[in-house]
Motif scaffolding. Structure first.
Motif, PDB file in Angstrom:
ATOM      1  N   MET A   1       0.729  -1.299  -0.037  1.00 44.91           N
ATOM      2  CA  MET A   1       0.007   0.024   0.010  1.00 44.91           C
ATOM      3  C   MET A   1       0.903   1.283   0.041  1.00 44.91           C
ATOM      4  N   GLN A   2       1.889   1.228   0.624  1.00 47.83           N
ATOM      5  CA  GLN A   2       2.974   2.521   0.548  1.00 47.83           C
ATOM      6  C   GLN A   2       3.833   2.453  -0.408  1.00 47.83           C
ATOM      7  N   ASN A   3       3.764   1.540  -1.283  1.00 45.58           N
ATOM      8  CA  ASN A   3       4.823   1.715  -2.494  1.00 45.58           C
ATOM      9  C   ASN A   3       4.341   1.637  -3.732  1.00 45.58           C
ATOM     10  N   LEU A   4       2.984   1.416  -3.808  1.00 51.95           N
ATOM     11  CA  LEU A   4       2.500   1.186  -5.233  1.00 51.95           C
ATOM     12  C   LEU A   4       1.319   2.416  -5.331  1.00 51.95           C
ATOM     13  N   CYS A   5       1.371   2.802  -6.642  1.00 52.19           N
ATOM     14  CA  CYS A   5       0.161   3.810  -6.736  1.00 52.19           C
ATOM     15  C   CYS A   5      -1.224   3.216  -6.979  1.00 52.19           C
ATOM     16  N   ALA A   6      -2.110   4.147  -7.255  1.00 47.24           N
ATOM     17  CA  ALA A   6      -3.574   3.626  -7.144  1.00 47.24           C
ATOM     18  C   ALA A   6      -3.824   2.630  -8.282  1.00 47.24           C
ATOM     19  N   ARG A   7      -3.268   2.984  -9.630  1.00 43.17           N
ATOM     20  CA  ARG A   7      -3.377   2.226 -10.657  1.00 43.17           C
ATOM     21  C   ARG A   7      -3.011   0.962 -10.290  1.00 43.17           C
ATOM     22  N   GLU A   8      -1.580   0.614  -9.580  1.00 47.80           N
ATOM     23  CA  GLU A   8      -1.090  -0.552  -9.569  1.00 47.80           C
ATOM     24  C   GLU A   8      -1.824  -1.431  -8.579  1.00 47.80           C
ATOM     25  N   ILE A   9      -2.233  -0.742  -7.613  1.00 48.89           N
ATOM     26  CA  ILE A   9      -3.140  -1.263  -6.488  1.00 48.89           C
ATOM     27  C   ILE A   9      -4.605  -1.874  -7.074  1.00 48.89           C
ATOM     28  N   GLN A  10      -4.797  -1.269  -7.989  1.00 53.10           N
ATOM     29  CA  GLN A  10      -6.191  -1.804  -8.870  1.00 53.10           C
ATOM     30  C   GLN A  10      -5.805  -3.150  -9.514  1.00 53.10           C
ATOM     31  N   GLY A  11      -4.658  -3.076 -10.136  1.00 55.67           N
ATOM     32  CA  GLY A  11      -4.126  -4.221 -11.030  1.00 55.67           C
ATOM     33  C   GLY A  11      -3.873  -5.395  -9.979  1.00 55.67           C
ATOM     34  N   VAL A  12      -3.186  -5.133  -8.845  1.00 54.16           N
ATOM     35  CA  VAL A  12      -3.205  -6.306  -7.879  1.00 54.16           C
ATOM     36  C   VAL A  12      -4.477  -6.713  -7.331  1.00 54.16           C
ATOM     37  N   LEU A  13      -5.428  -5.911  -6.974  1.00 58.11           N
ATOM     38  CA  LEU A  13      -6.727  -6.391  -6.446  1.00 58.11           C
ATOM     39  C   LEU A  13      -7.561  -7.044  -7.613  1.00 58.11           C
ATOM     40  N   ALA A  14      -7.413  -6.803  -8.732  1.00 58.45           N
ATOM     41  CA  ALA A  14      -8.021  -7.631  -9.668  1.00 58.45           C
ATOM     42  C   ALA A  14      -7.455  -8.963  -9.875  1.00 58.45           C
TER      43      ALA A  14
ATOM     44  N   ALA B   1      -6.711  -8.872 -15.760  1.00 61.52           N
ATOM     45  CA  ALA B   1      -6.578  -7.802 -16.594  1.00 61.52           C
ATOM     46  C   ALA B   1      -7.867  -7.481 -17.378  1.00 61.52           C
ATOM     47  N   GLU B   2      -8.715  -8.661 -17.534  1.00 56.15           N
ATOM     48  CA  GLU B   2     -10.061  -8.371 -18.164  1.00 56.15           C
ATOM     49  C   GLU B   2     -10.925  -7.658 -17.156  1.00 56.15           C
ATOM     50  N   LEU B   3     -10.810  -7.767 -15.959  1.00 55.28           N
ATOM     51  CA  LEU B   3     -11.426  -7.213 -14.846  1.00 55.28           C
ATOM     52  C   LEU B   3     -11.218  -5.659 -14.627  1.00 55.28           C
ATOM     53  N   SER B   4      -9.925  -5.461 -14.610  1.00 57.73           N
ATOM     54  CA  SER B   4      -9.307  -4.125 -14.409  1.00 57.73           C
ATOM     55  C   SER B   4      -9.354  -3.359 -15.759  1.00 57.73           C
ATOM     56  N   ARG B   5      -9.387  -4.061 -16.936  1.00 51.44           N
ATOM     57  CA  ARG B   5      -9.340  -3.517 -18.053  1.00 51.44           C
ATOM     58  C   ARG B   5      -7.966  -2.559 -18.359  1.00 51.44           C
ATOM     59  N   ASP B   6      -7.031  -2.998 -17.704  1.00 51.32           N
ATOM     60  CA  ASP B   6      -5.781  -2.377 -17.717  1.00 51.32           C
ATOM     61  C   ASP B   6      -4.781  -3.297 -17.418  1.00 51.32           C
ATOM     62  N   PRO B   7      -4.254  -4.124 -18.257  1.00 51.38           N
ATOM     63  CA  PRO B   7      -3.073  -5.047 -17.964  1.00 51.38           C
ATOM     64  C   PRO B   7      -1.919  -4.259 -17.540  1.00 51.38           C
ATOM     65  N   ILE B   8      -1.629  -3.099 -18.068  1.00 52.56           N
ATOM     66  CA  ILE B   8      -0.197  -2.350 -17.909  1.00 52.56           C
ATOM     67  C   ILE B   8      -0.220  -2.057 -16.300  1.00 52.56           C
ATOM     68  N   GLY B   9      -1.433  -1.734 -15.703  1.00 50.98           N
ATOM     69  CA  GLY B   9      -1.278  -1.417 -14.610  1.00 50.98           C
ATOM     70  C   GLY B   9      -0.767  -2.735 -13.449  1.00 50.98           C
ATOM     71  N   LEU B  10      -1.280  -3.905 -13.631  1.00 53.44           N
ATOM     72  CA  LEU B  10      -0.642  -5.185 -13.132  1.00 53.44           C
ATOM     73  C   LEU B  10       0.930  -5.235 -13.437  1.00 53.44           C
ATOM     74  N   ALA B  11       1.462  -5.016 -14.584  1.00 56.04           N
ATOM     75  CA  ALA B  11       2.684  -5.229 -15.244  1.00 56.04           C
ATOM     76  C   ALA B  11       3.376  -4.339 -14.346  1.00 56.04           C
ATOM     77  N   THR B  12       3.419  -3.080 -14.405  1.00 52.40           N
ATOM     78  CA  THR B  12       3.981  -2.095 -13.491  1.00 52.40           C
ATOM     79  C   THR B  12       3.966  -2.333 -11.887  1.00 52.40           C
ATOM     80  N   ALA B  13       2.836  -2.879 -11.589  1.00 47.00           N
ATOM     81  CA  ALA B  13       2.956  -3.240 -10.055  1.00 47.00           C
ATOM     82  C   ALA B  13       4.002  -4.453  -9.901  1.00 47.00           C
ATOM     83  N   LEU B  14       4.092  -5.638 -10.784  1.00 40.58           N
ATOM     84  CA  LEU B  14       4.769  -6.759 -10.546  1.00 40.58           C
ATOM     85  C   LEU B  14       6.363  -6.321 -10.864  1.00 40.58           C
TER      86      LEU B  14
END
Length: 331
Positions: free
Chosen positions: A131-144, A228-241
């Protein structure tokens, strides 16, 4: 010649992952059953099956709250992080879940998240480091990604696999103990063992663990795709990883700005290589017009970028602080 489109490729991958997951679970159950047959014939088959059922029931009997408490996790009340629950609710609705998973806070500097379920209860735990190191878009990717695990019922599937691993390990240990007890009778020729049976006693637990790791890798691929289908943003998870990989690199590599070169064999990995996951997620970007800006992004806390030292770094900091203070009782 007609080549499959990008969407058809990922559909084929999904079918392959789901089919291979079923085969891997059956193979793990087959290993434990075969081991029981080698030890005690039909009685061993019945005994191994009974142990498998008992292990599954025991997993469901242990309260989920107790398991989370052992790991130091505590529930997040919706009033504490309303925006996080709203984001989880939106993703859960897209996934078709019956209820929004309960969110738990894991006090750990390591950026991590996991999903689990028991009966109708579903839980997603997120660490403070995430939570303290990822931005909101990346958190959405992880939650998805974690909600995709719940949609696919991966926690239940992995519990079945874990039960098979436990039964195989127990039968192997028990068989080896019996072989040692009967060793004097073997030396005088009263009892005999086949080399194939002894090899199975020794190798079965490892085979079961390798199959479990392969199952876990397959479910991670599928959770990436569905997430990626749920968030409709695969790059959010990619940058989080990518960020999570950088943050978990050993401190000496981070200090010199290099990556950890330690290569773990693929057969031992419970997760696919991060670089491969990022590459596939970037391939999926072509299927989406662009990230849909969530109304909760601006409400989520911004990453502080705080540096979390590991055990050695903490000891080194205590040493330096003790030297500065002139106190030698810093160990």
């Amino acid at each position: 010649m007609n080549y499959p489109s990008q969407g058809q490729k990922f559909t084929l991958r999904s079918l392959t992952n789901n089919g291979s997951s079923i085969l891997l679970v059956l193979a793990m159950f087959g290993v434990s059953t075969l081991l029981g047959a080698v030890i005690a014939g039909w009685l061993g088959i019945f005994f191994s099956t009974a142990l498998f059922v008992i292990a599954l029931v025991a997993q469901e009997k242990v309260p989920l709250e107790v398991m989370l408490k052992i790991q130091g996790a505590h529930p997040i009340h919706p009033f504490e992080h309303r925006e996080l629950y709203e984001l989880a609710g939106t993703l859960s609705a897209r996934a078709g879940l019956n209820a929004v998973p309960m969110l738990y806070w894991l006090p750990s500097p390591v950026p991590n998240a996991f999903a689990t379920q028991q009966g109708t209860k579903t839980v997603i735990a997120v660490s403070s480091g995430l939570m303290q190191n990822l931005c909101a878009r990346e958190i959405q990717g992880v939650l998805a990604h974690e909600i995709a695990h719940l949609k696919n019922e991966d926690p239940r599937l992995l519990k079945v696999a874990q039960a098979a691993v436990q039964v195989t390990g127990f039968l192997s240990t028990w068989g080896q103990i019996m072989a040692l007890i009967l060793l004097p009778l073997t030396l005088v020729g009263i009892v005999s063992y086949s080399l194939q049976g002894l090899a199975l006693l020794l190798l079965a637990p490892w085979v079961s663990v390798f199959l479990q790791a392969a199952l876990s890798r397959g479910r991670e691929w599928e959770a990436d795709r569905v997430g990626a289908e749920l968030s409709r943003d695969p790059i959010g998870l990619a940058t989080a990883l990518k960020k999570m990989q950088d943050l978990t690199n050993p401190w000496i590599y981070r200090f010199f700005g290099k990556e950890n070169r330690l290569k773990i064999p693929q057969i031992l990995r419970s997760h696919p290589q991060t670089s491969s996951r990022i590459r596939r997620l970037k391939e999926m970007e072509k299927n989406y017009p662009g990230p849909i800006v969530s109304p909760y992004w601006n409400k989520l806390p911004q990453p502080s970028g705080r540096f979390y030292p590991g055990p050695f770094e903490q000891w080194l900091l205590r040493v330096i602080q003790g030297m500065l203070r002139g106190n030698r009782n810093y160990r």
